[in-house]
Motif scaffolding. Sequence first.
Motif, mmCIF file in Angstrom:
data_model
loop_
_atom_site.group_PDB
_atom_site.id
_atom_site.type_symbol
_atom_site.label_atom_id
_atom_site.label_comp_id
_atom_site.label_asym_id
_atom_site.label_seq_id
_atom_site.Cartn_x
_atom_site.Cartn_y
_atom_site.Cartn_z
ATOM 1 N N ASP A 94 0.830 -1.196 0.000
ATOM 2 C CA ASP A 94 0.000 0.000 0.000
ATOM 3 C C ASP A 94 0.870 1.253 0.000
ATOM 4 O O ASP A 94 2.081 1.172 0.231
ATOM 5 C CB ASP A 94 -0.951 -0.012 1.207
ATOM 6 N N PRO A 95 0.268 2.426 -0.252
ATOM 7 C CA PRO A 95 1.069 3.655 -0.342
ATOM 8 C C PRO A 95 1.821 4.004 0.939
ATOM 9 O O PRO A 95 2.919 4.563 0.884
ATOM 10 C CB PRO A 95 0.027 4.723 -0.680
ATOM 11 N N THR A 131 1.604 -1.115 -5.393
ATOM 12 C CA THR A 131 1.291 -0.487 -4.106
ATOM 13 C C THR A 131 -0.024 0.285 -4.166
ATOM 14 O O THR A 131 -0.194 1.304 -3.505
ATOM 15 C CB THR A 131 2.430 0.460 -3.672
ATOM 16 N N GLY A 132 -0.953 -0.197 -4.943
ATOM 17 C CA GLY A 132 -2.206 0.527 -5.161
ATOM 18 C C GLY A 132 -3.317 0.234 -4.185
ATOM 19 O O GLY A 132 -4.411 0.798 -4.316
ATOM 20 N N ASP A 158 -4.977 1.205 -1.663
ATOM 21 C CA ASP A 158 -5.038 2.426 -0.860
ATOM 22 C C ASP A 158 -6.291 2.534 -0.008
ATOM 23 O O ASP A 158 -6.489 3.506 0.717
ATOM 24 C CB ASP A 158 -4.935 3.653 -1.774
ATOM 25 N N THR A 159 -7.182 1.543 -0.112
ATOM 26 C CA THR A 159 -8.410 1.510 0.682
ATOM 27 C C THR A 159 -8.669 0.049 1.034
ATOM 28 O O THR A 159 -7.806 -0.805 0.882
ATOM 29 C CB THR A 159 -9.606 2.046 -0.117
ATOM 30 N N HIS A 185 -8.499 -3.247 -7.473
ATOM 31 C CA HIS A 185 -7.127 -3.467 -7.012
ATOM 32 C C HIS A 185 -6.622 -4.827 -7.494
ATOM 33 O O HIS A 185 -5.486 -4.952 -7.967
ATOM 34 C CB HIS A 185 -7.053 -3.437 -5.483
#
Length: 392
Positions: free
Chosen positions: A39-40, A66-67, A69-70, A76
């Motif tokens: 993740d970010p 690394t996407g 994000d939720t 994703h």
Amino acid sequence: MSNIHQILMPQHIMYGQHSFLEVGRQAGALGSKAMVISDPVMEQIGNVERCGHYLEQAGIPHAIYTGVDTEPTDLHVQEALEICRGEKCDLIVALGGGSAIDAAKAVAVLMNNGGHIREYVGNKKRFQQRPLPLIAIPTTAGTGSEMTKVTVIIDTANEVKLMLSQPELLPAAAIVDPLLTVSCPPSVTAATGVDALCHAVEAYISRRAQPVTDMMAFRAIELIAGNLLQAYRQGDDVEARSNMALAAMLAGAAFSNASVTLVHGMSRPIGALFHVPHGVSNAMLLPPVLEFTRESAAERLAAIGRHILPGGARLSDSELADSLLVQIKRLCRDLNIPNMRAWGIDETAFQRSLAKMAQDALDSGSPGNNPRVPTHEEIVELYQVCYAYDFS
């Protein structure tokens, strides 16, 4: 009723400070090119780079996504799948909280089985081919996803969380390094810690509980009771962080084999429709759902209370069950767990969604494991209680 029980866990489990260093050696035993899914935040604080360095030291090239994000979505999963296929990776390393690990599980199985993840819900379709081997490295002490055969992915087209439980979703290896959780801010520590408590308590009161999961759940509850507030208040307390990482790992193994109950069943629709993080939505629901369940689970709740509450041996089962619920409610208050109104969920939109949320909760199957199995109408009423629930 059968006396035969089954326990499924990852083949390799490494736990302890600096165990992150083991990722290269484990990867070398499982594949030749790794897909790192993270993740970010992990990228920003340098943990993705560290992971890549350890893989390179072991001679394992890697690609990175690394996407996540939720909460993990089918989008994703699709994005990561495309990279994984294009790079011809034969191994996946998941680094992050439950969202990154759950997304990685979906990628691992779909790489070799194809289709959309929704096709496999409810065992309508089984995974026919072995997944890519997965190394799961949690950076929060909460979901326990590194230990489970479960993944939860949001189906964005239908605004529903898809819960899958199949043995193929088990990671090949789990690396649980408590030092990776020290960077968690207090709010994340609180939400993920109560999530772990949900897993342990639900596994213990589940209709599918068994002796081994009882042992793991009991120890997890004991560790959480003794360490969560300290980890929340003093994030650099490595002993408290280590105990919470162990608790989350044990609770994950417990619920993966005994199943979750009504809390998780009601939590998933809140996350899918209102984008509340999984740990937060579980924490919002735990005290009121346990109050709903109390009469049907008094003996088991009393057993937990007798184990962790001072002076518990002198109280009756009914008194112990009540005292435990008060203690859990107080813990959520001390951790500043919000109710849904305080989180910012619009009341009109919430009321409009009640029927769908209740049906989605029932369709997940988890409420059927609850000691008190609710009707659709009871879930609607319970959601309304939870919306403005007072933890004080």
